[in-house]
Design a protein around this motif. Sequence first.
Motif, PDB file in Angstrom:
ATOM      1  N   ASN A 175       6.710  10.944   2.886  1.00 17.72           N
ATOM      2  CA  ASN A 175       5.473  11.212   2.923  1.00 17.72           C
ATOM      3  C   ASN A 175       5.363   9.921   2.010  1.00 17.72           C
ATOM      4  O   ASN A 175       4.193   9.980   1.482  1.00 17.72           O
ATOM      5  N   SER A 176       5.509  10.882   0.813  1.00 22.25           N
ATOM      6  CA  SER A 176       4.963  10.771  -0.512  1.00 22.25           C
ATOM      7  C   SER A 176       5.369   9.322  -0.772  1.00 22.25           C
ATOM      8  O   SER A 176       4.177   9.515  -1.550  1.00 22.25           O
ATOM      9  N   ILE A 177       6.376   9.389  -0.447  1.00 20.61           N
ATOM     10  CA  ILE A 177       6.702   7.512  -1.264  1.00 20.61           C
ATOM     11  C   ILE A 177       5.451   6.303  -0.696  1.00 20.61           C
ATOM     12  O   ILE A 177       4.986   6.116  -1.637  1.00 20.61           O
ATOM     13  N   MET A 178       5.276   6.741   1.116  1.00 24.70           N
ATOM     14  CA  MET A 178       4.136   5.932   0.876  1.00 24.70           C
ATOM     15  C   MET A 178       3.014   6.264   0.959  1.00 24.70           C
ATOM     16  O   MET A 178       2.397   5.395   0.717  1.00 24.70           O
ATOM     17  N   ARG A 179       2.506   7.113   0.582  1.00 26.72           N
ATOM     18  CA  ARG A 179       1.451   7.886  -0.220  1.00 26.72           C
ATOM     19  C   ARG A 179       1.305   7.017  -1.565  1.00 26.72           C
ATOM     20  O   ARG A 179      -0.034   6.365  -1.470  1.00 26.72           O
ATOM     21  N   ASP A 180       2.145   7.020  -2.067  1.00 25.91           N
ATOM     22  CA  ASP A 180       2.458   6.428  -3.649  1.00 25.91           C
ATOM     23  C   ASP A 180       2.143   4.740  -3.186  1.00 25.91           C
ATOM     24  O   ASP A 180       1.569   4.329  -4.381  1.00 25.91           O
ATOM     25  N   GLU A 181       2.701   4.296  -2.571  1.00 28.07           N
ATOM     26  CA  GLU A 181       2.642   3.044  -1.955  1.00 28.07           C
ATOM     27  C   GLU A 181       1.935   1.855  -1.853  1.00 28.07           C
ATOM     28  O   GLU A 181       0.896   1.033  -2.552  1.00 28.07           O
ATOM     29  N   GLU A 182       0.530   2.777  -1.177  1.00 25.41           N
ATOM     30  CA  GLU A 182      -1.043   2.940  -0.445  1.00 25.41           C
ATOM     31  C   GLU A 182      -1.202   3.222  -1.889  1.00 25.41           C
ATOM     32  O   GLU A 182      -2.364   1.924  -1.398  1.00 25.41           O
ATOM     33  N   GLN A 183      -1.541   4.330  -2.180  1.00 28.03           N
ATOM     34  CA  GLN A 183      -2.603   4.055  -4.169  1.00 28.03           C
ATOM     35  C   GLN A 183      -1.924   2.572  -4.726  1.00 28.03           C
ATOM     36  O   GLN A 183      -2.674   2.294  -5.131  1.00 28.03           O
ATOM     37  N   ARG A 184      -1.140   2.129  -4.733  1.00 25.31           N
ATOM     38  CA  ARG A 184      -0.049   1.540  -5.714  1.00 25.31           C
ATOM     39  C   ARG A 184      -0.976   0.049  -5.027  1.00 25.31           C
ATOM     40  O   ARG A 184      -1.435  -0.533  -5.802  1.00 25.31           O
ATOM     41  N   ARG A 185      -1.181   0.125  -3.625  1.00 27.83           N
ATOM     42  CA  ARG A 185      -1.781  -0.850  -3.009  1.00 27.83           C
ATOM     43  C   ARG A 185      -3.540  -0.822  -3.308  1.00 27.83           C
ATOM     44  O   ARG A 185      -3.960  -1.964  -3.317  1.00 27.83           O
ATOM     45  N   ARG A 186      -3.684  -0.204  -3.237  1.00 28.38           N
ATOM     46  CA  ARG A 186      -5.680   0.454  -3.534  1.00 28.38           C
ATOM     47  C   ARG A 186      -5.822  -0.404  -5.014  1.00 28.38           C
ATOM     48  O   ARG A 186      -6.656  -1.086  -5.592  1.00 28.38           O
ATOM     49  N   HIS A 187      -4.800   0.377  -5.634  1.00 27.28           N
ATOM     50  CA  HIS A 187      -5.198   0.123  -7.243  1.00 27.28           C
ATOM     51  C   HIS A 187      -4.941  -1.749  -7.819  1.00 27.28           C
ATOM     52  O   HIS A 187      -5.294  -2.129  -8.003  1.00 27.28           O
ATOM     53  N   SER A 188      -4.186  -2.488  -6.938  1.00 26.55           N
ATOM     54  CA  SER A 188      -3.923  -3.467  -6.908  1.00 26.55           C
ATOM     55  C   SER A 188      -4.940  -4.235  -6.421  1.00 26.55           C
ATOM     56  O   SER A 188      -4.898  -5.162  -7.706  1.00 26.55           O
ATOM     57  N   SER A 189      -5.048  -4.172  -5.409  1.00 26.42           N
ATOM     58  CA  SER A 189      -7.300  -5.081  -5.229  1.00 26.42           C
ATOM     59  C   SER A 189      -7.938  -4.470  -5.453  1.00 26.42           C
ATOM     60  O   SER A 189      -8.591  -5.148  -6.324  1.00 26.42           O
TER      61      SER A 189
END
Length: 108
Positions: free
Chosen positions: A42-56
Amino acid sequence: MNFGDLIPIVLFICIAYAIKVVVDARVRGRMVGAGGSEELVNSIMRDEEQRRRHSSLRWGIVLLSVGLGFGLIQWFGWQEVTPGMIAVLAGATGLGNLVFFAVARRLG
């Protein structure tokens, strides 16, 4: 511009993106299948989602600032590529990255 030259470039980009998507999915599948703790996954998935949002967010801010740079070039009526024109675009890109950095620090 000859659009026939653009087709192989776009095809290469699409194939590279498809490979990235497949590799990411396989890594996620192996991570879940390896029996890692649910909290870690869950921590890795949350971090990946945050990276995607920051990339956008980053691309949105940078492209907006580059668009403003092109608007300035049009407003000044510059027609030829000059060092000043390139400086405006480079400055707009840098300013967009700095604005993203400030926004990201405020969000996170």
